[in-house]
Design a protein around this motif. Structure first.
Motif, mmCIF file in Angstrom:
data_model
loop_
_atom_site.group_PDB
_atom_site.id
_atom_site.type_symbol
_atom_site.label_atom_id
_atom_site.label_comp_id
_atom_site.label_asym_id
_atom_site.label_seq_id
_atom_site.Cartn_x
_atom_site.Cartn_y
_atom_site.Cartn_z
ATOM 1 N N ARG A 6 0.854 -1.171 0.000
ATOM 2 C CA ARG A 6 0.000 0.000 0.000
ATOM 3 C C ARG A 6 0.894 1.227 0.000
ATOM 4 O O ARG A 6 1.800 1.345 0.821
ATOM 5 C CB ARG A 6 -0.889 -0.031 1.238
ATOM 6 N N VAL A 7 0.628 2.129 -0.922
ATOM 7 C CA VAL A 7 1.377 3.377 -0.964
ATOM 8 C C VAL A 7 0.874 4.254 0.175
ATOM 9 O O VAL A 7 -0.304 4.581 0.250
ATOM 10 C CB VAL A 7 1.218 4.091 -2.324
ATOM 11 N N LYS A 153 4.303 11.203 9.054
ATOM 12 C CA LYS A 153 3.118 10.345 8.956
ATOM 13 C C LYS A 153 3.240 9.224 9.975
ATOM 14 O O LYS A 153 4.280 8.583 10.083
ATOM 15 C CB LYS A 153 3.020 9.757 7.547
ATOM 16 N N ASN A 154 2.164 9.004 10.724
ATOM 17 C CA ASN A 154 2.082 7.857 11.619
ATOM 18 C C ASN A 154 1.571 6.665 10.838
ATOM 19 O O ASN A 154 0.601 6.785 10.086
ATOM 20 C CB ASN A 154 1.130 8.141 12.780
ATOM 21 N N VAL A 155 2.213 5.518 11.021
ATOM 22 C CA VAL A 155 1.805 4.294 10.346
ATOM 23 C C VAL A 155 1.538 3.242 11.405
ATOM 24 O O VAL A 155 2.408 2.948 12.233
ATOM 25 C CB VAL A 155 2.898 3.804 9.369
ATOM 26 N N GLU A 161 5.216 -6.544 9.005
ATOM 27 C CA GLU A 161 5.117 -5.622 7.876
ATOM 28 C C GLU A 161 6.410 -4.836 7.731
ATOM 29 O O GLU A 161 7.189 -4.712 8.674
ATOM 30 C CB GLU A 161 3.928 -4.668 8.057
ATOM 31 N N ARG A 162 6.623 -4.308 6.540
ATOM 32 C CA ARG A 162 7.849 -3.570 6.250
ATOM 33 C C ARG A 162 7.484 -2.237 5.604
ATOM 34 O O ARG A 162 6.631 -2.182 4.723
ATOM 35 C CB ARG A 162 8.715 -4.405 5.298
ATOM 36 N N VAL A 163 8.123 -1.178 6.071
ATOM 37 C CA VAL A 163 7.935 0.142 5.476
ATOM 38 C C VAL A 163 9.176 0.454 4.659
ATOM 39 O O VAL A 163 10.299 0.328 5.150
ATOM 40 C CB VAL A 163 7.732 1.229 6.562
ATOM 41 N N GLU A 164 8.975 0.835 3.417
ATOM 42 C CA GLU A 164 10.097 1.171 2.538
ATOM 43 C C GLU A 164 9.932 2.600 2.044
ATOM 44 O O GLU A 164 8.913 2.943 1.442
ATOM 45 C CB GLU A 164 10.144 0.211 1.360
ATOM 46 N N LEU A 178 4.010 0.444 2.355
ATOM 47 C CA LEU A 178 3.880 -0.531 3.428
ATOM 48 C C LEU A 178 3.675 -1.897 2.784
ATOM 49 O O LEU A 178 2.713 -2.104 2.040
ATOM 50 C CB LEU A 178 2.696 -0.191 4.337
ATOM 51 N N TYR A 179 4.597 -2.819 3.050
ATOM 52 C CA TYR A 179 4.518 -4.173 2.510
ATOM 53 C C TYR A 179 3.996 -5.117 3.587
ATOM 54 O O TYR A 179 4.480 -5.113 4.723
ATOM 55 C CB TYR A 179 5.893 -4.681 2.066
#
Length: 184
Positions: A6-7, A153-155, A161-164, A178-179
């Motif tokens: 997800r972008v 940005k709060n995620v 999960e992985r944030v790239e 977000l993968y």
């Protein structure tokens, strides 16, 4: 195999987020006479340089100094690596003693990198104040009691999960994804 991605920020949102973060810094640091920025290598430096450029675009008088910190040998896990770590460059060409330091990284997750950054920073003096600025704050999985003052940005994510973060300077485009892994 990735189940979904997800972008979180596209290029336009990415740019707007950096502009907002720069304006938040202006609100709290006024003319930046006693403020310096330290970008954590490697990817926090991209954000630090973008913040510096945005501040100058807003007003030429905001000539905040930017340095880079490598935290490789300050990390609590660096001796646990199978392969030797190759450090990045640390470059702090100014005094941080009694200055306000804005420490910058792209993603805040466990807090361990930031802790290492704080340790590395102290080799250059004792600042009067340290604030943390991050593009992405991954909530819920902190190992240390570290919190950012400035958040792009709060995620809400889980450990699997992985944030790239992709940077135009490195990957050719600005975006955050977000993968989520497959449940196979």
């Amino acid at each position: 195999m990735e189940k979904s991605n997800r972008v979180i920020l596209d290029a336009k949102q990415f740019d707007l987020t950096i502009k907002r973060l720069a304006h938040q810094l202006i609100e709290n640091h006024n003319n930046f006479t006693d403020t310096v920025i330290l970008g954590m290598q490697p990817r926090g430096l991209f954000l630090a340089n973008r913040i510096q450029a945005e501040l100058l675009a807003i007003n030429k008088k905001y000539k905040v100094q930017v340095g880079s910190l490598d935290t490789t040998f300050y990390r609590d896990d660096y001796r646990r690596q199978d392969n030797p770590l190759i450090p990045s460059k640390t470059q702090v060409d100014f005094i941080i003693e009694d200055k306000k330091v804005v420490l910058i990284d792209d993603v805040l997750f466990t807090g361990r990198s930031v802790r290492a950054g704080l340790d590395a920073m102290l080799a250059f003096g004792r600042p009067s104040k340290v604030e943390l600025l991050v593009l992405i704050n991954r909530r819920y999985e902190r190992d240390l009691p570290i919190q950012a003052k400035y958040i792009g940005k709060n995620v809400h994510s889980v450990t699997s999960e992985r944030v790239e973060v992709s940077w135009v300077e490195n990957e050719g485009e600005d975006k955050v994804i977000l993968y989520t892994p497959a449940n196979d």
